[in-house]
Design an enzyme around this catalytic site. Structure first.
Site: not given
Ligand code: PEP
Length: 249
Positions: A9-11, A213, A234-235, A95, A167, A173, A97
């Site tokens: 997930n590149w946000k 994470s 994500g990151g 998600h 999640e 994050g 966010e």
């Molecule tokens: C996400 O955006 O779904 C996520 C899990 O982010 P991160 O891996 O950065 O915690």
């Protein structure tokens, strides 16, 4: 046997040029990774560049969100048929966010999931508790409520085509990962809930990803849990080497 899914997930990161450069570097690193479906979800405007750069590889592209109607006067929104037409095969729905900043509810998650399925997309439906909910001992009830409102309303045929992502919001994050045991326990709760709605066989076939994470150095422990069928990242999905290390853990 549930085939793993490793989704990035590149946000709100990367331009079209950066998207193409990522895929050029990433594709050869995962060319032999047939154990999993590999998905990348860039921002809307970079979907055509991503689809083009992933052509001829096993990497599939997804959206990060969608609106539930096909078309209309909804400024700023993008529909499921539009995502499918650009070459997406997947879409993230609900998600945290989106829930936190854009007022998504279990009800809108259900509408979006149905719309995605109708357009032939595979929705990755996100659920997860917030820190205060975990600390209050409410994790299981939060997951049950999210499932009841966002997933239980699907038909059995629709349910068979979704992927769920667990999640925990406090792990997204933040660098704080749920331990493999904590994640597996939550996945077990979700699977039991799904079994009560759709039957044990359907629940057993449903892929449940962990997100929060995930990094190259913790992915293996998570994937060793039988309940965990992949990851939503994500990151650590923004760098080709890092995401390739996760995919090939
Ligand atoms: C996400 O955006 O779904 C996520 C899990 O982010 P991160 O891996 O950065 O915690």
């Amino acid at each position: 046997m549930r085939k793993r899914v490793l989704a990035g997930n590149w946000k709100m990161y990367k331009t079209a040029a950066e998207t193409s450069a990522f895929l050029e570097a990433f594709a050869p690193l995962v060319a032999n990774a047939s154990h999993a479906e590999i998905v990348i979800c860039p921002p809307y405007v970079n979907l055509p560049a991503a689809v083009e750069a992933a052509r001829g590889t096993a990497i599939e592209i997804g959206g990060q969100d969608l609106f539930w109607l096909r078309e209309g006067a909804y400024t700023g929104e993008v529909s499921a048929p539009m995502l499918a037409a650009v070459g997406c095969r997947w879409v993230i729905v609900g998600h945290s966010e989106r829930r936190q900043y854009f007022h998504e509810t279990d009800e809108t998650v259900l509408k979006k999931t149905r719309a995605a399925l109708e357009a032939g997309l595979t929705p990755i439906v996100c659920v997860g508790e917030r820190l205060e909910e975990r600390e209050a001992g409410a994790t299981e009830s939060v997951l049950r409520i999210q499932c009841a409102g966002g997933i239980a309303g699907l038909t059995p045929e629709q349910f068979a085509r979704i992927v769920i992502a667990y999640e925990p919001v406090w792990a997204i994050g933040t660098g704080k990962t749920a331990t493999p045991e904590m994640a597996a326990h939550a996945h077990g709760v979700l699977r039991a809930e799904m079994a009560s709605c759709f039957g044990a066989a359907a629940a057993d076939s449903c892929r449940i990803l962990y997100g929060g994470s995930v990094k190259p150095d913790n992915v293996k422990g998570l994937m060793e849990q039988e309940e965990i069928d992949g990851a939503l990242v994500g990151g650590a999905s923004l760098d080709p080497q890092s995401f390739a290390a996760i995919v090939t853990y």
